[in-house]
Design an enzyme around this catalytic site. Structure first.
Site, PDB file in Angstrom:
ATOM      1  N   CYS A 199      47.687  24.711  38.103  1.00 47.32           N
ATOM      2  CA  CYS A 199      46.333  25.264  37.871  1.00 47.32           C
ATOM      3  C   CYS A 199      46.078  25.177  36.456  1.00 47.32           C
ATOM      4  CB  CYS A 199      46.449  26.508  38.322  1.00 47.32           C
ATOM      5  SG  CYS A 199      47.971  27.771  37.479  1.00 47.32           S
ATOM      6  N   LYS A 234      53.909  36.937  50.968  1.00 47.22           N
ATOM      7  CA  LYS A 234      53.440  35.718  51.839  1.00 47.22           C
ATOM      8  C   LYS A 234      53.100  34.590  51.492  1.00 47.22           C
ATOM      9  CE  LYS A 234      50.007  34.177  53.116  1.00 47.22           C
ATOM     10  NZ  LYS A 234      49.672  32.399  53.421  1.00 47.22           N
ATOM     11  N   GLU A 246      37.634  21.323  39.834  1.00 41.04           N
ATOM     12  CA  GLU A 246      39.096  21.166  39.476  1.00 41.04           C
ATOM     13  C   GLU A 246      39.401  20.289  40.351  1.00 41.04           C
ATOM     14  OE1 GLU A 246      43.035  24.018  38.913  1.00 41.04           O
ATOM     15  OE2 GLU A 246      41.298  24.629  40.609  1.00 41.04           O
ATOM     16  N   GLU A 262      45.644  35.101  39.713  1.00 43.36           N
ATOM     17  CA  GLU A 262      45.887  34.037  38.742  1.00 43.36           C
ATOM     18  C   GLU A 262      45.120  32.893  39.505  1.00 43.36           C
ATOM     19  OE1 GLU A 262      46.685  30.242  37.967  1.00 43.36           O
ATOM     20  OE2 GLU A 262      48.603  31.027  38.428  1.00 43.36           O
TER      21      GLU A 262
END
Length: 484
Positions: A289, A177, A385, A255
């Site tokens: 990331c 997906k 973040e 992750e």
């Protein structure tokens, strides 16, 4: 060869002037017509859905394509196709951004397929010495089954191959997906799978819109035929998928988000530290990331580092459309992403931070690469973040202080530091609470390395010899009654 055209703009930024209105221009990417696919891919067939959703150029907002908007029914069909194909695939034996960043990602993507195709030959079990003479004890490694693979937009090819390469090598079948912003890469990989001779049902792709993503994601995490879920994305979404997967106790790897510290100690080589900061922060315009988010610079080297970093930003960064060959900084993925960076800058400035470079939102989702000094740890940019081209710099005095700041986060994906003191290198590398550490290096990803985090940055590892274990189960076989 076919043309892939979008409306776009002409100019790019040398430094940080306001981005002028993009003039009408057609950017054309030459690619095989077979690779531009817009339908879902299930059981070796291209499948249309009742509706479609648009894929947009983040630089201009122009529509690139309309893609089949698959829903729960198509997701279930893909899971069943993968489950059916698994019965034969498991028994197969092993056989051996800006444009320049996008090209680099394709090579990076291919490296995972090459690596795991070789690792498939090294799925070793064990013969364990038995406690009795009349028995043999064996440990076998076997594929878990159907794997649901849910991937992000920032590396639309590599995040698929890093997971799917390991899954296929282990003998699993997959349903992918992809992110709604970047489904075309996943569908191109499906076409390449056909050309490579991958059997029907082994590799399936279910693209869908943002509106249908929750329902499709739930199917992929709850269907009893799915044995494994692998996800890369935000920590918040990862927690939701973990709850879905818990109902049937699936094997999962996650992750998730990071908030990487980048520490520069007084003993560091300033030029190398600046080069590391540029690579770690501005790769993909800060949208990875493992990008550095929190810059901690020791007081003795602080001013020299800021001066050299500012000059390097002036010299090396060019903002513009990704198809322009000189562009190093493209747009952020969407307007929401730019607004987040804008909010973080405004919050920092309101609390006393100084803008040394950039600081402004440009047209659409473009942001000026920004350098802030006089930053404190309570500012938003130090607490969440960023996912954008922002460098906030905190001055510190001692190693203990830097480690305390770096480890004061609920996530722990990657961390970086620069030092020429060997004893300090050992101390800090061991004490940083992250899954990956770059020492005097700002770019650490490689197919051969174990990629993953600790704390709320996820579960499991991708890449390396450990990545394939995420798709294997260990079966213990005890053969008794032997006359030996």
């Amino acid at each position: 060869m076919g043309s892939f055209c979008v409306a776009s703009g002409r100019g790019f930024l040398r430094q940080f002037p306001v981005l002028s209105s993009m003039q009408s221009r057609s950017y054309s990417l030459q690619l095989s017509g077979d690779l531009l696919r817009t339908q879902g891919f299930i059981s070796g067939r291209w499948v249309s859905a009742p509706s479609t959703f648009p894929v947009l150029d983040p630089a201009t907002g122009a529509e690139l394509a309309r893609v089949s908007d698959c829903g729960p029914r198509e997701a279930q069909d893909a899971v069943r196709a993968a489950h059916s194909a698994f019965q034969s695939w498991r028994s197969q034996t092993a056989k051996g951004k800006p444009m320049k960043e996008s090209v680099g990602e394709i090579a990076y993507s291919a490296s995972f397929l090459e690596w795991f195709s070789e690792e498939a030959r090294r799925i070793y079990g064990d013969i364990v010495p038995a406690p009795a003479k009349d028995r043999k004890m064996l440990l076998l490694k076997q594929p878990v089954g159907v794997a649901s693979v849910i991937t992000p937009w920032n590396f639309p090819s590599a995040m698929i191959t890093r997971k799917v390469g390991a899954a296929l090598a282990a003998g699993c079948t997959v349903v992918v997906k992809p992110a709604e912003d970047t489904p075309l890469s996943a569908l191109a990989l499906a076409e390449l799978a056909v050309q490579a001779g991958i059997p029907p049902g082994v590799f399936n792709v279910v693209p869908c819109s943002r509106e249908k993503t929750p329902a499709v994601g739930e199917v992929l995490c709850t269907d009893p035929l799915v044995a494994k879920v692998s996800f890369t994305g935000s920590t918040a979404t990862g927690k939701l998928l973990l709850k879905h997967a818990a109902g049937t106790v699936k094997k999962v790897s996650m992750e998730l988000g990071g908030h990487a510290p980048f520490i520069v100690f007084d003993s560091a080589d300033v030029d190398k530290a600046v080069a590391g900061a540029m690579g770690s922060k501005f790769r993909n315009s800060g949208q990875t990331c493992v990008c550095s988010n929190r810059f901690l610079v020791q007081s003795g080297i602080h001013d020299a580092f800021l001066e050299k970093l500012g000059k390097t930003m002036d010299a090396e960064l060019r903002t513009g459309h990704g198809f322009e060959p000189t562009t190093t900084q493209g747009p952020l993925i969407n307007v929401r992403a730019a607004e987040k960076v804008e909010r973080q800058i405004a919050d920092a400035v309101s609390q006393g931070a100084m803008v040394l470079k950039g600081g402004k939102r440009l047209e659409g989702s473009f942001m000026q690469p920004t350098l802030l000094s006089n930053v404190s740890t309570n500012m938003q940019c130090m607490q969440e973040e960023t996912f954008g081209p922002l460098i906030p710099v905190v001055k510190f005095n001692t190693e203990e202080e830097a480690l305390a700041i770096a480890n004061a986060s609920p996530v722990g994906l990657a961390g970086y530091f620069f030092s020429q003191d060997l004893s300090q290198i050992w101390r800090v590398a061991e004490q940083l609470e992250v899954g990956m550490v770059g020492v005097n290096e700002g770019l650490i990803s490689a197919a051969e390395a174990a990629f993953g985090g600790i704390k709320q940055s996820g579960l499991g590892r991708e890449g390396s010899k450990y990545g394939i274990d995420e798709y294997l189960e260990v079966k213990y076989v005890c053969i008794g009654g032997l006359s030996l």
